[in-house]
Design a protein around this motif. Structure first.
Motif, PDB file in Angstrom:
ATOM      1  N   ASN A 227      45.874  61.770  84.808  1.00  0.00           N
ATOM      2  CA  ASN A 227      44.785  61.013  85.429  1.00  0.00           C
ATOM      3  C   ASN A 227      45.067  60.894  86.926  1.00  0.00           C
ATOM      4  OD1 ASN A 227      42.706  59.285  86.122  1.00  0.00           O
ATOM      5  ND2 ASN A 227      43.122  57.801  84.509  1.00  0.00           N
ATOM      6  N   TYR A 228      44.140  61.420  87.749  1.00  0.00           N
ATOM      7  CA  TYR A 228      44.279  61.380  89.209  1.00  0.00           C
ATOM      8  C   TYR A 228      43.457  60.246  89.818  1.00  0.00           C
ATOM      9  CZ  TYR A 228      46.603  65.918  88.867  1.00  0.00           C
ATOM     10  OH  TYR A 228      47.482  66.939  88.566  1.00  0.00           O
ATOM     11  N   ILE A 229      43.226  59.193  89.061  1.00  0.00           N
ATOM     12  CA  ILE A 229      42.427  58.090  89.558  1.00  0.00           C
ATOM     13  C   ILE A 229      43.078  57.432  90.780  1.00  0.00           C
ATOM     14  CG2 ILE A 229      43.465  56.285  88.122  1.00  0.00           C
ATOM     15  CD1 ILE A 229      39.686  56.691  88.621  1.00  0.00           C
ATOM     16  N   HIS A 230      44.413  57.578  90.917  1.00  0.00           N
ATOM     17  CA  HIS A 230      45.127  57.000  92.054  1.00  0.00           C
ATOM     18  C   HIS A 230      45.385  58.018  93.159  1.00  0.00           C
ATOM     19  CE1 HIS A 230      46.539  54.023  88.844  1.00  0.00           C
ATOM     20  NE2 HIS A 230      45.700  53.375  89.622  1.00  0.00           N
ATOM     21  N   GLY A 231      44.793  59.201  93.051  1.00  0.00           N
ATOM     22  CA  GLY A 231      44.912  60.187  94.112  1.00  0.00           C
ATOM     23  C   GLY A 231      45.587  61.465  93.671  1.00  0.00           C
TER      24      GLY A 231
ATOM     25  N   ASN B  18      49.291  61.386  93.092  1.00  0.00           N
ATOM     26  CA  ASN B  18      49.748  60.322  92.190  1.00  0.00           C
ATOM     27  C   ASN B  18      49.148  60.488  90.801  1.00  0.00           C
ATOM     28  OD1 ASN B  18      51.381  58.138  93.810  1.00  0.00           O
ATOM     29  ND2 ASN B  18      49.685  58.747  95.139  1.00  0.00           N
TER      30      ASN B  18
ATOM     31  N   ASP C 131      48.978  60.386  87.077  1.00  0.00           N
ATOM     32  CA  ASP C 131      49.695  59.644  86.043  1.00  0.00           C
ATOM     33  C   ASP C 131      49.437  60.259  84.669  1.00  0.00           C
ATOM     34  OD1 ASP C 131      50.478  57.627  87.949  1.00  0.00           O
ATOM     35  OD2 ASP C 131      48.447  56.807  87.792  1.00  0.00           O
TER      36      ASP C 131
ATOM     37  N   ASP D 190      48.290  59.390  81.189  1.00  0.00           N
ATOM     38  CA  ASP D 190      47.549  58.346  80.494  1.00  0.00           C
ATOM     39  C   ASP D 190      47.312  58.750  79.047  1.00  0.00           C
ATOM     40  OD1 ASP D 190      47.437  57.061  82.914  1.00  0.00           O
ATOM     41  OD2 ASP D 190      45.250  56.803  82.920  1.00  0.00           O
TER      42      ASP D 190
ATOM     43  N   ARG E 180      55.449  56.356  90.554  1.00  0.00           N
ATOM     44  CA  ARG E 180      54.992  56.990  91.784  1.00  0.00           C
ATOM     45  C   ARG E 180      54.970  58.505  91.630  1.00  0.00           C
ATOM     46  NH1 ARG E 180      60.178  56.615  95.978  1.00  0.00           N
ATOM     47  NH2 ARG E 180      61.623  57.850  94.693  1.00  0.00           N
TER      48      ARG E 180
END
Length: 538
Positions: free
Chosen positions: A389-393, A396, A398, A400, A426
């Motif tokens: 999941n690239y929801i944080h960029g 970053n 993650d 999920d 991170r």
């Protein structure tokens, strides 16, 4: 030893000739449409196929490297010691993209497969003592009508409780010809020997044996296998293979690339090529769709629930780029004969894809496609769908998981499982794989860059959940990080597309790509190996 190396080298050199120029050709000098697709478009056909065209790969496979006799010398114990499971060639060449399965008759027996740039097919690694020792062999695909060796890759391994046999699926394709197949191999001696290449079962092909013609507009890609190991199922022992079928136009673009399924109840041990398959479109074709919409799919993973319900998770990915538009799920309640409506796994605003059309992430040359994983707990009936999941960029990503407690009808919110101090770790994490043991515990593993402040070098982490996916505890299972720039010949552009994991109450078998033993300084060839960190449980 020297005689062995010369023998293997001569066999390999003769075999590699078939990868480049098989005897049968549809039209002399014609570039296969799948090659035009790869040359002109940044996504679509999977990376293991794409990088078969790398000049360094072609040179290496033509050189005929010998295989080391030291395979199986490593050991691993419950103290969690990292071990290289594949043997080395001379000089070492890359292995990547892992799949692993254990014997349900004896969980101390396991077989893993990986892309092999020595043979051009699959390196198969086997253990009979819970991972204390490993030995390697190679399964090289053959295009039966001409007896030419073809490129393989995209390995998938499964074990049949009914047949007491391991099965291996891989591709068969050529650089200079349009033939494209999904092949299946069988082993009844725990991975020591396998179906000869000319006797492989053909689950999918674009070659019509009746007319001797090839559908050059079709290319079969990225298969995965599962087996119904539930004795109470009406389809107990049925073998399922899902894959993506690309339809490629004359300009090299693909207008539709839906998920397909082949299934069979019997793979004859004496001659698997006599296997009779039935085929189903999991997702319908959409000719003229421009490579977009519901028929643009990749990275399917099939799983069987109690009672024989077949689930397939996949990614809604454009046929000509690596842009993903959603995570999808379909189900069959009639043994694969038909599928119900498409179910959306990701929820609006909770998931984002890497915006790069080639799936590149910062500080690196290799691609990280959003290959997904699907696992099922036979104890609770919970399904776990894992993904990046690239929801944080973009820097970053993650790992999920989304959970379904109602057989796949509805899915939970996205839940991060790559954690540090209770928060998403991170840097970038990618290539997750999930599994469940007989007690209903979930396990996940992935490649992870949290240890490097520069978000570059790679380690491997594992997470486990003993409360049906509600909470996950992270554990670093790699004892070293490695530099991916040195992982693939001179380019560092490919380290595989996925990892492998199998779990039972006795043993947990993670399998991942690892470049810590790279010898590029001595050989000039970047390479990775297959590593494990087997945990033997009481």
């Amino acid at each position: 030893m020297r005689g062995l190396r010369l023998l293997v080298a001569s066999i390999t050199l003769a075999a590699m000739a078939g990868l480049v120029a098989p005897a049968a050709a549809d039209a002399a000098g014609t570039t296969p449409l799948w090659v035009k697709h790869v040359q002109q478009f940044p996504g679509g056909i999977s990376n293991s196929v794409r990088f078969s065209l790398d000049p360094a790969v072609i040179r290496a496979q033509s050189a005929g490297y010998a295989v080391s006799a030291s395979a199986g010398a490593a050991s691993v114990t419950a103290t969690r010691e990292n071990v290289q499971t594949n043997d080395d060639s001379y000089p070492p060449l890359p292995q990547n993209e892992e799949s692993v399965a254990y014997s349900t008759d004896d969980p101390m027996v396991a077989v893993a497969g990986a892309n092999d740039y020595v043979s051009g097919g699959t390196v198969v690694m086997r253990t009979s003592d819970g991972g204390h020792t490993w030995a390697s062999t190679r399964v090289v695909p053959v295009f039966r009508p001409t007896s030419d060796i073809c490129n393989g890759g995209d390995p998938s391994v499964a074990y049949s409780s009914r047949d007491h046999a391991f099965y291996l699926a891989q591709l068969c394709f050529f650089r200079q010809l349009p033939q494209s197949e999904v092949q299946l191999y069988k082993s009844v001696d725990n991975g020591a020997t396998w179906t000869p290449g000319r006797r492989a079962a053909i689950a999918a092909t674009n070659f019509d044996a009746t007319t001797g013609t090839v559908d050059a507009h079709s290319f079969n890609d990225k298969e995965y296998i599962t087996i119904d190991n539930h004795p109470t199922s009406p389809w107990y022992g049925r073998l399922y293979l899902s894959w993506t079928r690309f339809h490629i136009l004359d300009d090299g673009s693909s207008d539709t690339c839906p998920i397909q399924l082949a299934y069979t109840d019997v793979v004859p041990t004496f001659d698997p090529s006599k296997t009779v398959w039935k085929q189903t479109s999991v997702v319908a074709d959409q000719p003229g769709a421009g490579g977009l919409g519901f028929s643009a799919n990749q990275f399917s993973v099939p799983v069987v629930q109690n009672g024989g319900i077949l689930d397939i998770g996949y990614v809604l990915e454009e046929c000509n780029t690596s842009l993903d538009h959603g995570l999808r799920f379909k189900q069959s309640t009639d043994g694969g004969a038909s599928f119900g409506t498409t179910i959306h796994v990701n929820k609006p605003g909770q998931w984002a894809d890497n915006p790069n059309t080639s799936d590149l992430i910062p500080n690196t040359a290799f691609r990280t496609p959003n290959t997904i994983s699907l696992a099922y707990s036979a104890v609770t009936g919970t399904l776990a769908f894992g993904y990046t999941n690239y929801i944080h960029g973009q820097g970053n990503g993650d790992i999920d998981v989304s959970l379904s407690h109602d057989g796949g009808a509805t899915w939970s919110n996205a839940k991060p499982i790559s954690l540090a101090g209770g928060l998403p770790a991170r840097n970038n994490q990618f290539f997750p794989w999930l599994a469940s043991d007989q007690s209903g515990r979930f396990y996940a593993m992935w490649l992870d860059r949290r240890q490097d402040p520069a978000n570059h070098d790679i380690g491997t982490f594992e997470a486990r959940s003993s409360d049906d996916g509600a909470t996950w505890k992270n554990i670093r299972i790699s004892t070293a990080t490695w530099n991916p720039d040195l992982g693939f010949f001179t380019s560092g552009a490919f380290i595989g597309d996925y990892s492998g994991l199998a779990a039972n109450n006795s043993v947990v078998y993670p399998s991942w790509t690892d470049g810590r033993n790279n010898s590029i300084g001595d050989t000039g060839i970047g390479e990775t190996d297959v590593f494990t960190d087997v945990e033997i449980r009481s």
